[in-house]
Each structure stands twice: as C-alpha cells, then as structure tokens.
Design a protein around this motif. Structure first.
Motif, PDB file in Angstrom:
ATOM      1  N   ARG A   1      -3.818   2.847  -5.462  1.00 57.48           N
ATOM      2  CA  ARG A   1      -2.728   3.088  -4.507  1.00 57.48           C
ATOM      3  C   ARG A   1      -2.075   1.804  -4.010  1.00 57.48           C
ATOM      4  O   ARG A   1      -1.253   1.835  -3.092  1.00 57.48           O
ATOM      5  CB  ARG A   1      -3.203   3.904  -3.298  1.00 57.48           C
ATOM      6  N   MET A   2      -2.410   0.666  -4.622  1.00 57.15           N
ATOM      7  CA  MET A   2      -1.782  -0.606  -4.262  1.00 57.15           C
ATOM      8  C   MET A   2      -0.791  -0.990  -5.361  1.00 57.15           C
ATOM      9  O   MET A   2      -1.155  -1.066  -6.532  1.00 57.15           O
ATOM     10  CB  MET A   2      -2.818  -1.721  -4.092  1.00 57.15           C
TER      11      MET A   2
ATOM     12  N   VAL B   1      -3.197  -3.177   3.851  1.00 55.15           N
ATOM     13  CA  VAL B   1      -3.693  -3.619   2.548  1.00 55.15           C
ATOM     14  C   VAL B   1      -4.950  -4.465   2.770  1.00 55.15           C
ATOM     15  O   VAL B   1      -4.893  -5.470   3.475  1.00 55.15           O
ATOM     16  CB  VAL B   1      -2.640  -4.459   1.798  1.00 55.15           C
TER      17      VAL B   1
ATOM     18  N   ASN C   1       0.864  -1.176   0.000  1.00 57.46           N
ATOM     19  CA  ASN C   1       0.000   0.000   0.000  1.00 57.46           C
ATOM     20  C   ASN C   1       0.902   1.228   0.000  1.00 57.46           C
ATOM     21  O   ASN C   1       1.664   1.451   0.951  1.00 57.46           O
ATOM     22  CB  ASN C   1      -0.903   0.004   1.235  1.00 57.46           C
TER      23      ASN C   1
END
Length: 463
Positions: free
Chosen positions: A154-155, A15, A9
């Motif tokens: 955003r991962m 996450v 993350n």
C-alpha cells in the motif's frame, strides 16, 4: 538533470520510516544533482518528497521540493522552455521566485491537470494536491525525462531511476514480459520494465494516486494531417524557422550552454545555430576513435567548429576507457539500452561536465525525419506494391518510387536486413510488415529458451 523521489501511503496513514526512506532515495540519486538536496514531509506523515538539484534556472531561489504556500508541493526534474511566457500569463507579480518550478505550481493552481497542455519542455514531476489529497505525477510528451514507480504494501514509491526503488521491493526479479519485449524491440512496451513490480510512466501520461488507488492515463498523442497544399520551398523555410526558434528557447539558462557535436547533420545543425546565436564563448564537445579512421568523424566536427567560430573539446576514446568505465555506465543505466552509444556518450559527457552543465544535441532527428534504413525499406516495399497494384496515382502520397529509387544506394550496407525482411512473406498487413522490420528477436533462436518466457506476445501489444 535533477533527481526526484516521492513516497505516499495510499491509505493516507503515516508512512513508516518515511524520513529514512526519503534519505535513502536521495542518496541513490545524488549523481543526478550535485548542487543541492532537499526533502519534504507531509504534516501528517502520509507523503514525502526528495530532490537532488542540478541548478540551471534561478540559481538563488529555485530550491526544491517547493511549495505554493497553500499546502501544495512539487518535486520536479526538467526544464519548461516557455516558462517566461507562462509566468507573464499567470501574473508575474504573484511569484516569489524566477524558477520554472514555480511556474508548474502556479499553472496547476490555475488549470489543474490541464496545465500539462500549456507546458512546453522536458519534465517529470510529482505534485501533492493538499485540497484533493491527491498525488499528481506527469511525464513530458516524448519521455525525455524518466519516471518509475512501484507499489509495495500500500506504499507508492516514485523516482527518477529504478535503483532508487529497489530497496523497497520484496525481491529483485526479472519481469519476463518486459524481457520478451526487450528481446523483440530493445525496449519495453506499455509501461513495463525489466524489473518485476516496477513500472515506467509512459511518455505523455499522468499518474494519479487518490482514493486509495493508482491510475495512469494518456494526456497527449501524436496526431498529424498531411499537407499537400504547400510547396517544398515552404516546408524547407518552415522547418528552418522552427529549428531556429527551438534552439533559441533551449538556450534559456542561467548557466552557460554548450553542445554535443558528433560531426553528423543533426548535431551540427543544432550546434551551428546555437553558436551563431550565443556568439563568443560557445563550446562544443565530441568524441573520437582515432585507432581506426573508419570510426573517427571528428574531422567533420572540427570543420563545423572552425566555420562557426566556437571552441571544440575532444576526447580520444580507447579500449582502456571502455574497461574502466563500462561498470559505471551499466550502473547509471539500470538496465540495457539499444545500441552501443551509451558508452561514448558517457565519455563525452564526462569531458563536457568539466566545462558546462547544459548541452544541446541532435538526438531524435532520425525519428522525426525518417532517417533510419528500416523506414526506407518499408517505403520501398509499399511503393513496389502500389506500382504492381496500379494504385500509385490513386491519391496523394508523401513517398513515391520516383523519390525512393535515387536513395536506394544508402541500403548497400543493409543487405542482411533486406534478406531477413523478405525471408518470409511479402505485401502482408502493414502492421505485420513493419513488425518484421523492427523485430530484433528474429535472429535469436537457440540462444533463448522461448518456452521459459511464457505465452505473452510482444506483437499483440505492439498492435
């Protein structure tokens, strides 16, 4: 080979569904590592690693993901051939395993990102630096080991194969610029792939995920300086010594090593040296198309095996094998590759897997020594130009028309390539000339709706 995967993350928050994500990636990579699997999850859940192992070095204590005991973790695929020397340099008494994986961890602790300049081998890895809260990923100088990545919501997801990333992308779509590259070069440039939103970490590059962002940068490039001070005999002896030493370190393994033997010069040299060094028990593997003698070079492989005294295993490849295997080949490739060699390579590797985990091969010889016809054509044109311009003897030249002309007979089967190369233009800028020589899209006209692929120019990226 092993299979690696990582999730981070970028906001350093937990996450969502991290363990199921790592489990899915590991399942999709299971064919890369039949000897073991493992996962690691950061204590705060901000990152995690997965690993599928094909055990080659340190069979007992080399399991991954691996930690250095200080919060740093690694998932790694490849082999560091100078791990013995590095282990001694870093202090062997500090190690808790005899694996090359731990060598990377210790080298990173000592030298940081500069550890890559000390590593000799083929590798792709993801390393979590706890102190810097940074994910450090790297790929070997020539890109022997693969590494792909994508960022979704955003991962950051990283894996050895694209198929392990596809569950996380919003849609599976074709990258049109990558496709245009592929039509031109039969591979993609500048880290693109045929999948939109999925990137390939280029050879000789690192990927850093830190401070909420992702960046890639080059850590190595090919530089050379022509040497006109030594004789041909010196270079022949030097090449022989380098190849012998390289084969020796490539045989560092805790499992038996074999070799692909095509019958050609490159694989024959490697297999011959390896068999000579190992002695009894060495095994070679070859494929043949006995349906037509024009496509069967197994006699050369058998000659080599007899002369070097090793056991040769053969597979006779048929049309039925193609029908029965091509779906598997396509699945494992993820997307097309240049040339038809992947299918026979699959068949020979399938045979070899019953006997050996590690095989040496001769791939790369034509690239290193300029063995392809297109190189000879390019040299030939430049020699003609120099002769016409009167510049042939204005300096030192590696290739001259005296060395080119006796070899032109090898172009007998490449007349269509010569016609295409000289169809438009002659003696243009070197970039333009070489691009024309390697452009595979020149013969594709009505077959492709070029206007649908957009204005992107592969030539501009090539320059």
């Amino acid at each position: 080979m092993c299979g690696i995967a990582a999730v981070l993350n970028l906001s350093l928050a937990p996450v969502p569904h991290l363990r199921p994500a790592l489990g899915a990636m590991n399942r999709l990579l299971q064919h890369r590592g039949p000897d073991g699997e493992g996962t690691w999850v950061h204590p705060r859940g901000v990152a995690g690693f997965a690993h599928r192992r094909l055990s080659i070095i340190d069979l007992a204590t080399g399991q991954q993901p691996m930690t250095d005991g200080r919060g740093n973790w690694i998932t790694y695929n490849g082999e560091i051939y100078n791990y013995v020397e590095l282990r001694a340099e870093l202090g062997a008494q500090e190690f808790v395993t005899t694996s090359d994986t731990e060598v990377i961890l210790r080298a990173y602790a000592r030298w940081g990102a500069d550890c890559l300049t000390h590593l000799r081998g083929m590798f792709a890895f993801a390393l979590w630096d706890e102190d810097r809260q940074t994910l450090f990923c790297a790929r070997d100088r020539f890109g022997i080991k693969p590494l792909y990545y994508t960022v979704v919501d955003r991962m950051l997801y990283v894996a050895s194969e694209v198929k392990a990333l596809l569950p996380f992308v919003p849609e599976v779509e074709t990258d049109l610029e990558g496709f245009k590259d592929y039509l031109t070069f039969q591979f993609c440039l500048s880290g693109k792939t045929l999948f939109r939103g999925v990137g390939e970490l280029p050879p000789g590059h690192v990927l850093l995920a830190r401070n909420g962002g992702v960046e890639t940068r080059r850590y190595w490039e090919v530089y050379y300086h022509p040497d006109f001070d030594h004789t041909a005999k010196y270079f022949e002896e030097r090449i022989r010594a380098l190849i012998q030493e390289s084969v020796a370190v490539h045989q560092r393994s805790d499992v038996p090593v074999g070799a692909y033997v095509s019958g050609g010069l490159d694989s024959s040299i490697v297999a011959g040296l390896a068999a000579e060094r190992q002695g009894p028990g060495f095994k070679g593997f070859t494929g043949k198309f006995s349906l037509d003698p024009a496509y069967d070079e197994s006699a050369y492989a058998r000659d080599l095996a007899r002369s070097r005294g090793f056991e040769l295993h053969e597979v006779d490849i048929t049309a039925d094998d193609f029908v029965g295997s091509i779906e598997k080949v396509i699945y494992h490739l993820d997307y097309p590759v240049a040339g038809p060699g992947s299918f026979p390579q699959f068949m020979v590797s399938q045979l070899a897997s019953r006997h050996r985990k590690v095989l040496l091969g001769g791939q790369g010889g034509d690239e290193v020594f300029g063995g392809y016809a297109r190189y000879l054509i390019a040299y030939f044109e430049q020699c003609i130009k120099a002769a016409i311009d009167g510049t042939m003897h204005s300096g030192n030249f590696i290739v001259t028309y005296e060395s080119i002309i006796p070899n032109l007979g090898s172009l007998r089967e490449y007349k269509p390539l010569l016609q295409e190369f000289w169809r438009e233009g002659l003696f243009e800028d070197l970039d333009q000339r070489y691009f024309r020589l390697i452009n595979r899209a020149g013969v594709l006209r009505e077959e492709i709706k070029w206007e649908a692929l957009g204005p992107y120019s592969p030539y501009a990226t090539f320059q």
